[in-house]
Design an enzyme around this catalytic site. Structure first.
Site, PDB file in Angstrom:
ATOM      1  N   CYS A  14      -1.303  -4.469   5.301  1.00  0.00           N
ATOM      2  CA  CYS A  14      -0.801  -4.012   3.885  1.00  0.00           C
ATOM      3  C   CYS A  14       0.721  -4.545   3.984  1.00  0.00           C
ATOM      4  O   CYS A  14       0.974  -5.446   4.383  1.00  0.00           O
ATOM      5  CB  CYS A  14      -1.346  -2.944   3.699  1.00  0.00           C
ATOM      6  SG  CYS A  14      -2.360  -3.245   2.083  1.00  0.00           S
ATOM      7  N   ARG A  62      -1.327  -6.381  -2.745  1.00  0.00           N
ATOM      8  CA  ARG A  62      -2.409  -6.815  -1.740  1.00  0.00           C
ATOM      9  C   ARG A  62      -3.556  -5.815  -1.735  1.00  0.00           C
ATOM     10  O   ARG A  62      -4.563  -6.061  -0.874  1.00  0.00           O
ATOM     11  CB  ARG A  62      -1.618  -6.436  -0.536  1.00  0.00           C
ATOM     12  CG  ARG A  62      -0.630  -7.643  -0.435  1.00  0.00           C
ATOM     13  CD  ARG A  62       0.605  -7.228   0.720  1.00  0.00           C
ATOM     14  NE  ARG A  62       1.223  -8.612   0.772  1.00  0.00           N
ATOM     15  CZ  ARG A  62       1.001  -9.385   1.736  1.00  0.00           C
ATOM     16  NH1 ARG A  62       0.096  -9.491   2.523  1.00  0.00           N
ATOM     17  NH2 ARG A  62       1.765 -10.551   1.758  1.00  0.00           N
ATOM     18  N   TRP A 103      -3.717  -0.139   4.517  1.00  0.00           N
ATOM     19  CA  TRP A 103      -5.133  -0.477   4.006  1.00  0.00           C
ATOM     20  C   TRP A 103      -5.883  -0.141   5.192  1.00  0.00           C
ATOM     21  O   TRP A 103      -5.838  -0.713   6.298  1.00  0.00           O
ATOM     22  CB  TRP A 103      -5.221  -1.960   3.721  1.00  0.00           C
ATOM     23  CG  TRP A 103      -6.699  -2.366   3.402  1.00  0.00           C
ATOM     24  CD1 TRP A 103      -7.113  -2.207   2.105  1.00  0.00           C
ATOM     25  CD2 TRP A 103      -7.578  -2.908   3.936  1.00  0.00           C
ATOM     26  NE1 TRP A 103      -8.503  -2.933   1.921  1.00  0.00           N
ATOM     27  CE2 TRP A 103      -8.806  -3.386   3.039  1.00  0.00           C
ATOM     28  CE3 TRP A 103      -7.579  -3.531   5.426  1.00  0.00           C
ATOM     29  CZ2 TRP A 103      -9.816  -3.592   3.689  1.00  0.00           C
ATOM     30  CZ3 TRP A 103      -9.077  -3.988   5.746  1.00  0.00           C
ATOM     31  CH2 TRP A 103      -9.804  -4.249   4.843  1.00  0.00           C
ATOM     32  N   ASN A 117       1.338  -2.722  10.535  1.00  0.00           N
ATOM     33  CA  ASN A 117       0.052  -3.669   9.662  1.00  0.00           C
ATOM     34  C   ASN A 117      -0.662  -4.217  10.908  1.00  0.00           C
ATOM     35  O   ASN A 117      -0.188  -4.747  11.947  1.00  0.00           O
ATOM     36  CB  ASN A 117       0.844  -4.690   8.928  1.00  0.00           C
ATOM     37  CG  ASN A 117       1.016  -4.565   7.704  1.00  0.00           C
ATOM     38  OD1 ASN A 117       1.156  -3.251   7.077  1.00  0.00           O
ATOM     39  ND2 ASN A 117       2.012  -5.196   6.967  1.00  0.00           N
ATOM     40  N   GLY A 118      -1.809  -4.265  10.626  1.00  0.00           N
ATOM     41  CA  GLY A 118      -2.912  -4.917  11.632  1.00  0.00           C
ATOM     42  C   GLY A 118      -3.918  -4.004  12.272  1.00  0.00           C
ATOM     43  O   GLY A 118      -4.086  -2.952  12.044  1.00  0.00           O
ATOM     44  N   GLU A 134     -18.929 -18.748  -6.101  1.00  0.00           N
ATOM     45  CA  GLU A 134     -17.421 -18.026  -6.473  1.00  0.00           C
ATOM     46  C   GLU A 134     -17.640 -17.304  -7.739  1.00  0.00           C
ATOM     47  O   GLU A 134     -17.050 -16.266  -7.643  1.00  0.00           O
ATOM     48  CB  GLU A 134     -16.593 -19.371  -6.915  1.00  0.00           C
ATOM     49  CG  GLU A 134     -15.235 -18.885  -7.240  1.00  0.00           C
ATOM     50  CD  GLU A 134     -14.486 -17.875  -6.278  1.00  0.00           C
ATOM     51  OE1 GLU A 134     -14.701 -17.661  -5.166  1.00  0.00           O
ATOM     52  OE2 GLU A 134     -13.406 -17.422  -6.561  1.00  0.00           O
ATOM     53  N   LYS A 169     -16.654 -13.351  -7.772  1.00  0.00           N
ATOM     54  CA  LYS A 169     -15.564 -12.870  -8.624  1.00  0.00           C
ATOM     55  C   LYS A 169     -16.261 -11.441  -9.494  1.00  0.00           C
ATOM     56  O   LYS A 169     -15.463 -10.484  -9.409  1.00  0.00           O
ATOM     57  CB  LYS A 169     -15.152 -13.693  -9.909  1.00  0.00           C
ATOM     58  CG  LYS A 169     -14.351 -14.661  -9.484  1.00  0.00           C
ATOM     59  CD  LYS A 169     -12.787 -14.372  -9.142  1.00  0.00           C
ATOM     60  CE  LYS A 169     -12.599 -14.288  -7.881  1.00  0.00           C
ATOM     61  NZ  LYS A 169     -12.370 -15.065  -6.688  1.00  0.00           N
ATOM     62  N   GLU A 210     -16.268  -8.632  -6.977  1.00  0.00           N
ATOM     63  CA  GLU A 210     -14.999  -8.123  -6.538  1.00  0.00           C
ATOM     64  C   GLU A 210     -14.360  -7.109  -7.672  1.00  0.00           C
ATOM     65  O   GLU A 210     -13.884  -5.961  -7.295  1.00  0.00           O
ATOM     66  CB  GLU A 210     -13.914  -9.241  -6.335  1.00  0.00           C
ATOM     67  CG  GLU A 210     -14.107 -10.192  -4.964  1.00  0.00           C
ATOM     68  CD  GLU A 210     -13.215 -11.216  -5.025  1.00  0.00           C
ATOM     69  OE1 GLU A 210     -12.659 -11.443  -3.791  1.00  0.00           O
ATOM     70  OE2 GLU A 210     -13.136 -12.085  -6.109  1.00  0.00           O
ATOM     71  N   HIS A 246     -38.395 -20.226  -4.236  1.00  0.00           N
ATOM     72  CA  HIS A 246     -38.756 -19.737  -2.800  1.00  0.00           C
ATOM     73  C   HIS A 246     -38.167 -18.335  -2.441  1.00  0.00           C
ATOM     74  O   HIS A 246     -38.294 -17.671  -1.302  1.00  0.00           O
ATOM     75  CB  HIS A 246     -37.892 -20.647  -1.707  1.00  0.00           C
ATOM     76  CG  HIS A 246     -38.087 -22.061  -2.011  1.00  0.00           C
ATOM     77  ND1 HIS A 246     -39.527 -22.672  -1.633  1.00  0.00           N
ATOM     78  CD2 HIS A 246     -37.527 -23.182  -2.629  1.00  0.00           C
ATOM     79  CE1 HIS A 246     -39.550 -23.933  -1.862  1.00  0.00           C
ATOM     80  NE2 HIS A 246     -38.240 -24.160  -2.423  1.00  0.00           N
ATOM     81  N   LYS A 306      -5.127  -8.160  -0.485  1.00  0.00           N
ATOM     82  CA  LYS A 306      -4.874  -9.623  -0.816  1.00  0.00           C
ATOM     83  C   LYS A 306      -5.131 -10.553   0.285  1.00  0.00           C
ATOM     84  O   LYS A 306      -5.936 -11.536   0.370  1.00  0.00           O
ATOM     85  CB  LYS A 306      -3.728  -9.581  -1.599  1.00  0.00           C
ATOM     86  CG  LYS A 306      -3.098 -10.878  -2.074  1.00  0.00           C
ATOM     87  CD  LYS A 306      -3.978 -11.498  -3.190  1.00  0.00           C
ATOM     88  CE  LYS A 306      -3.855 -12.810  -3.706  1.00  0.00           C
ATOM     89  NZ  LYS A 306      -4.885 -13.464  -4.545  1.00  0.00           N
TER      90      LYS A 306
HETATM   91  N1  GLU Z   1      -4.573  -0.244  11.449  1.00  0.00           N
HETATM   92  C1  GLU Z   1      -3.749   0.596  10.877  1.00  0.00           C
HETATM   93  C2  GLU Z   1      -4.618   1.925  10.067  1.00  0.00           C
HETATM   94  O1  GLU Z   1      -5.715   2.043   9.966  1.00  0.00           O
HETATM   95  C3  GLU Z   1      -3.069  -0.296   9.856  1.00  0.00           C
HETATM   96  C4  GLU Z   1      -3.783  -0.727   8.553  1.00  0.00           C
HETATM   97  C5  GLU Z   1      -2.932  -1.700   7.781  1.00  0.00           C
HETATM   98  O2  GLU Z   1      -2.649  -2.873   8.268  1.00  0.00           O
HETATM   99  O3  GLU Z   1      -2.589  -1.043   6.571  1.00  0.00           O
HETATM  100  O4  GLU Z   1      -3.681   2.681   9.830  1.00  0.00           O
END
Ligand code: GLU
Length: 614
Positions: free
Chosen positions: A2, A27, A79, A103-104, A487, A491, A494, A510, A609
């Site tokens: 995020c 995002r 996120w 992030n990650g 698609e 949408k 989502e 089928h 995002k």
């Molecule tokens: N893995 C981290 C968490 O869960 C970072 C999440 C993120 O990228 O916002 O807090």
């Protein structure tokens, strides 16, 4: 995954940080937080942290009640990947004086957590991120600087990160590291900034340094020092942002998504500009070495995720039918972990709006090792990793896309892919001059057709009322309209949270025919092409079983509304561009259904995002 914003300045930075987070809200995220080092009048510094579950506005409200002053700070929208969305799991995380946003994903967080607990560290969250804070704290005691402590920590981390840290005892310094999650440094006068996306920093600067994979940097008010993965000092070119308009502005529209749907004629015009002439496509638009590569191409492998995957599926029909070149498409997260056989002279084409999609990027890196002839990225962000790491790149010029559900990025990808089909067909001598001319004319007329199709908005808005109470829906298409049906279904899922599935219309009998009853709306995409008669038979199969049909049909296709069948007439357009045109009514349908349902259209629940984690 995020948003990250950081600042080191002489003025108070709380507002800059919050405004930066607001700009990254698109995002999708579940909580927000910030930490600021306040320097007291006696010179001592004190760490202040605020975290809130929910929107950035909640954080802003908390700041109004409890204003934070101070010139060095970091902020984050999270996120959740590890640990539920909650205040205690929100970033920044703290270990003593060390503060971190990340992030990650840290993949080896469990073993690191156990090791740190054995050393006496106490964990106050369920996140993977917290191990970074404690590890840096641990190493800080055995190293001479925050930067060295971070470098020592990185040696122990496995996974993907964009991370920013500060030390409350040494308040005028941020350290950052990038591996698998983008970070950009914003340069100010006597102040510097950091963010996961330049958009966050546009109110304070237009001058940026983009960190590369493996880079680590130390940022103070007056200096930025960058080191590569080996620890060697490196320079990164200073770039002026080319974002001209304020992407945060919704203008006259109620949602970014609606604005972006209506921007499509312009976005396509921009994407075509300078790339086609009266006689055909400009091959050099794909790069100086494109011609040599395209002449040799014998096979194409497309790789993408989500909406981009649907664009690639349409392109597969085009590559084989129009350019006579064999083509496969695969979802990036599958391709990257599968042993695949690479055909001779294969071109790998990756598709990603952001160019930071983790799985697509990883697939590109895998492909480099297994013998693809060359790689080409179709992308909307010129400074992205995907573009930098590919041999060739072709930019869609959709402009910033803020709505989480992709609209104009998808249709500009399709226009870009059609030009690529023409370029490859020309270089391989497998496309006739007449076909190329027809395609040029069709592309030229496309923005006009899109504008005309958007005028169906009122009719579609009325139709949307039929869907608001429904739990499920089916989308049907044939040929290159099958991915458009997919698609359309994506949408609707989502943003309106209605379960939607897409089928190639010929597959109906089928299995899915068993689902048909009056509670199951069926949306059909019916342009006037050579599969029309087959599609009409499929529609009759549904009507005969009491299904409720909504048919988006070519004006000239001779479909008429009848009992249980509403027909929405779409302008007659050349077959090649029909997938692009038919996308628009489906986008509008999902938008208006979501509006009636009252969902968070621009930031649908649970979604983000640009998906920079696996
Ligand atoms: N893995 C981290 C968490 O869960 C970072 C999440 C993120 O990228 O916002 O807090």
């Amino acid at each position: 995954m995020c948003g990250i914003v950081g600042a080191v300045a002489q003025r108070d930075v709380a507002e800059i940080l919050v405004e930066g987070l607001r700009r990254l809200e698109y995002r999708g995220y579940d909580s927000a937080g910030l930490a600021i080092v306040e320097t007291r009048s006696d010179g001592a510094s004190q760490l202040k942290r605020l975290r809130e579950l929910g929107k950035v506005q909640a954080l802003a409200d908390a700041l109004n009640v409890q204003p934070l002053t101070g010139g060095t700070g970091i902020a984050h929208t999270r996120w959740a990947t590890h640990g539920e969305p909650s205040q205690r799991n929100a970033h920044p995380h703290v270990s003593g004086d060390i503060v971190v946003v990340h992030n990650g994903i840290i993949e080896n967080h469990e073993s690191l957590r156990a090791q740190l607990q054995a050393k006496g560290y106490h964990f106050s969250s369920d996140t993977d991120t917290e191990v970074i804070a404690h590890l840096v704290h641990y190493h800080r005691q055995h190293t001479d600087s925050l930067l060295s402590a971070l470098q020592a920590t990185l040696k122990e981390l496995r996974g993907a990160y964009g991370t920013v840290l500060m030390d409350a005892r040494d308040p005028e310094r941020l350290v950052v590291a990038r591996s698998g999650s983008p970070l950009v440094i914003g340069l100010g006068v006597g102040e510097n900034f950091i963010a996961s996306d330049q958009l966050a920093l546009l109110p304070v600067t237009r001058r940026f340094l983009y960190l590369e994979e493996g880079d680590v940097a130390e940022v103070t008010r007056r200096e930025v020092r960058i080191f590569d993965a080996q620890g060697g000092s490196v320079e990164r070119a200073e770039l002026q942002s080319d974002v001209t308009h304020d992407a945060g502005d919704k203008g006259e529209y109620r949602h970014h998504m609606l604005k972006e749907i209506h921007e499509q004629p312009k976005a396509i015009t921009d994407t075509l500009e300078g790339r086609i002439t009266d006689s055909g496509v400009v091959v050099e638009a794909f790069g100086n070495s494109a011609r040599g590569i395209f002449e040799k191409v014998e096979h194409i492998q497309l790789i993408a995720c989500g909406t981009s995957y649907h664009a690639g599926m349409v392109a597969r029909y085009w590559f084989e039918a129009l350019a006579g070149v064999s083509c496969d498409i695969e979802i990036a997260s599958e391709f990257r972990y599968r042993k695949s056989v690479v055909r001779p002279n294969s071109l790998l084409i990756t598709l990603s709006q952001s160019g930071e999609t983790a799985d697509t990027l990883a697939a590109l890196r895998v492909a480099k090792d297994i013998g693809f002839m060359s790689s080409l990225a179709v992308c909307n962000v010129a400074s992205s990793s995907l573009v930098r790491e590919s041999d060739l790149a072709f930019m869609t010029r959709a402009g910033a896309e803020i709505g989480v559900a992709s609209t104009k990025a998808f249709t500009t990808q399709l226009a870009a892919l059609l030009m690529l089909v023409m370029a490859i067909g020309r270089c391989r001598n497998t496309m006739t001059v007449e076909t190329e001319l027809e395609l040029v004319q069709a592309l030229r007329a496309l923005p006009g057709h899109l504008a005309e199709t958007l005028s169906l908005a009122g009719e579609i808005e009325m139709l949307a009322e039929d869907f608001a109470e429904k739990q499920h829906s089916l989308f049907l298409g044939r040929g290159e309209q099958y991915p458009i049906a997919m698609e359309g279904a994506l949408k609707l899922k989502e943003i309106s949270y209605i379960h939607a599935e897409a089928y190639a219309a010929g597959e109906l009998k089928h299995g899915p025919l068993a689902l048909i009853d009056a509670e199951m709306p069926i949306i059909v995409v019916a342009p006037n092409n050579d599969l029309l008669e087959k599609l009409k038979s499929n529609v009759e199969e549904v009507r005969a079983r009491g299904g409720l049909l909504y048919v988006f049909a070519d004006q000239e296709a001779d479909f008429n509304s009848a009992a249980n069948m509403k027909v929405i007439q779409v302008p007659h357009v050349p077959a090649a561009i029909a997938p692009i045109v038919y996308t628009l009514p489906l986008q509008l349908l999902s938008y208006y259904v979501a509006l009636i349902k009252g969902t968070d259209v621009d930031q649908p629940r649970n979604l983000a995002k640009s998906v920079t984690v696996e």
